[in-house]
Write a protein that holds these residues in place. Structure first.
Motif, short mmCIF file in Angstrom:
data_model
loop_
_atom_site.label_atom_id
_atom_site.label_comp_id
_atom_site.label_asym_id
_atom_site.label_seq_id
_atom_site.Cartn_x
_atom_site.Cartn_y
_atom_site.Cartn_z
N CYS A 1 25.56 24.25 -5.75
CA CYS A 1 25.49 23.73 -7.12
C CYS A 1 24.21 24.14 -7.83
N ASN A 2 23.88 25.42 -7.68
CA ASN A 2 22.74 25.98 -8.40
C ASN A 2 21.46 25.20 -8.11
N HIS A 3 21.25 24.91 -6.79
CA HIS A 3 20.03 24.24 -6.31
C HIS A 3 19.84 22.85 -6.94
N THR A 4 20.96 22.12 -7.07
CA THR A 4 20.87 20.77 -7.62
C THR A 4 20.04 19.86 -6.71
N TRP A 5 20.21 20.04 -5.40
CA TRP A 5 19.44 19.23 -4.44
C TRP A 5 18.16 19.99 -4.07
N PRO A 6 16.99 19.40 -4.28
CA PRO A 6 15.74 20.11 -3.97
C PRO A 6 15.42 20.19 -2.48
N ARG A 7 16.05 19.31 -1.67
CA ARG A 7 15.76 19.30 -0.23
C ARG A 7 17.02 18.90 0.53
N ASP A 8 16.98 19.09 1.86
CA ASP A 8 18.12 18.71 2.69
C ASP A 8 18.41 17.21 2.57
N VAL A 9 19.69 16.88 2.74
CA VAL A 9 20.14 15.48 2.63
C VAL A 9 20.54 14.99 4.01
N HIS A 10 20.09 13.78 4.36
CA HIS A 10 20.40 13.14 5.64
C HIS A 10 21.32 11.94 5.41
N LEU A 11 21.97 11.53 6.48
CA LEU A 11 22.61 10.22 6.48
C LEU A 11 21.53 9.14 6.44
N VAL A 12 21.97 7.91 6.22
CA VAL A 12 21.02 6.80 6.03
C VAL A 12 21.14 5.82 7.19
N GLY A 13 20.00 5.46 7.78
CA GLY A 13 19.98 4.40 8.78
C GLY A 13 19.61 4.88 10.17
N ASP A 14 18.96 3.99 10.93
CA ASP A 14 18.61 4.24 12.33
C ASP A 14 19.06 3.02 13.13
N PHE A 15 20.10 3.21 13.93
CA PHE A 15 20.68 2.10 14.69
C PHE A 15 20.54 2.35 16.20
N SER A 16 19.50 3.09 16.55
CA SER A 16 19.33 3.47 17.95
C SER A 16 18.91 2.31 18.84
N SER A 17 18.19 1.34 18.29
CA SER A 17 17.69 0.25 19.14
C SER A 17 18.84 -0.55 19.74
N ALA A 18 19.83 -0.91 18.93
CA ALA A 18 20.97 -1.69 19.43
C ALA A 18 21.79 -0.87 20.42
N ALA A 19 22.02 0.42 20.10
CA ALA A 19 22.83 1.27 20.97
C ALA A 19 22.14 1.50 22.30
N ARG A 20 20.86 1.79 22.28
CA ARG A 20 20.14 2.07 23.53
C ARG A 20 20.01 0.81 24.37
N PHE A 21 19.82 -0.34 23.74
CA PHE A 21 19.76 -1.59 24.48
C PHE A 21 21.09 -1.87 25.17
N PHE A 22 22.19 -1.65 24.46
CA PHE A 22 23.52 -1.87 25.03
C PHE A 22 23.76 -0.97 26.23
N VAL A 23 23.46 0.31 26.08
CA VAL A 23 23.67 1.25 27.18
C VAL A 23 22.73 0.93 28.34
N GLY A 24 21.50 0.54 28.04
CA GLY A 24 20.56 0.18 29.10
C GLY A 24 21.05 -1.01 29.91
N VAL A 25 21.58 -2.03 29.25
CA VAL A 25 22.12 -3.19 29.96
C VAL A 25 23.32 -2.77 30.80
N ALA A 26 24.18 -1.91 30.25
CA ALA A 26 25.35 -1.46 31.01
C ALA A 26 24.95 -0.69 32.26
N VAL A 27 23.95 0.17 32.15
CA VAL A 27 23.50 0.93 33.32
C VAL A 27 22.86 0.00 34.35
N ALA A 28 22.05 -0.96 33.88
CA ALA A 28 21.43 -1.91 34.81
C ALA A 28 22.50 -2.74 35.52
N ALA A 29 23.52 -3.17 34.78
CA ALA A 29 24.61 -3.94 35.38
C ALA A 29 25.37 -3.10 36.40
#
Length: 229
Positions: free
Chosen positions: A77-105
């Motif tokens: 679009c003729n350089h409408t976006w000046p920089r790369d666009v990312h998704l929004v949000g970081d949900f790694s803490s809940a996911a890693r905690f869940f997997v960590g508990v599963a591995v420990a169990a």
């Protein structure tokens, strides 16, 4: 150290059978979450002409803010976006905690099951503190399953909302950004279900362990003294 007396009889009792189920379903919990890979796609149209599609790949541990749309929106679009666009949000803490508990169990249930199969005679001998320690540890794991499954259920809701949201920074109405699809996340929903199933298995298993402790099965009274002749 006492020699093991290997016997499969423990698998026929609720104590050992429940441990086997805990071990089995913990695998499904961390595999359905930790092995997920997906992407979200948008069609980008500039000045009434379709310019192309862009996709952002995301996976465990769901740091969506690091997922970049490709090909780069800076070339559209003729350089409408000046920089790369990312998704929004970081949900790694809940996911890693869940997997960590599963591995420990997984590791604990496997070790406990091995102990039952080889050392059940020591586990049940008079004065043994192993059942009480097992009960405390199993109660702790059950509590961790409750917290981890609840946190991951909430985190998954945020992940679903983030990938269903409009393309970030789409400069409408000059540019039209249409959501074109996202990888189905049924396996992630299944991971939440497996988490709460594991919670039930571990909480219910505490009853069978409790029955092995002196709290439920007090030590037998001493033999009466022989009567004098």
């Amino acid at each position: 150290m006492a020699a093991p007396r290997v016997s499969l009889g423990a698998l026929k009792e609720p104590l050992g059978l429940n441990r086997g189920l805990q071990w089995f379903f913990s695998i499904f919990a961390f595999a359905t979450c930790g092995a997920f890979e997906g992407s979200v796609t948008f069609r980008v149209t500039c000045a009434g002409l379709e310019n192309g599609s862009v996709s952002a790949a995301f996976a465990y541990p769901f740091r969506l803010n690091q997922a970049v749309f490709q090909p780069s929106l800076t070339h559209l679009c003729n350089h409408t976006w000046p920089r790369d666009v990312h998704l929004v949000g970081d949900f790694s803490s809940a996911a890693r905690f869940f997997v960590g508990v599963a591995v420990a169990a997984f590791l604990y249930s496997l070790g406990a099951l091995g102990g039952y199969l080889g050392y059940l005679h020591l586990y049940r001998c008079a004065g043994s503190r192993l059942p009480l320690a097992d009960l405390v540890a199993s109660g702790l794991v059950a509590a961790l399953w409750l917290v981890a499954s609840s946190a991951w259920a909430q985190g998954l809701g945020h992940v679903r909302a983030a990938v269903a949201a409009p393309l970030p920074h789409c400069p409408s109405p000059t540019v039209d950004c249409v959501h074109a699809g996202v990888t189905p996340m049924g396996s992630l929903g299944a991971s939440v279900a497996f988490g709460f199933l594991n919670l039930l298995l571990w909480a219910g298993g505490c009853w069978f362990i409790y029955k092995e402790t002196p709290l439920h099965r007090p030590a037998p009274p001493p033999d009466p003294a022989p009567s004098p002749m």
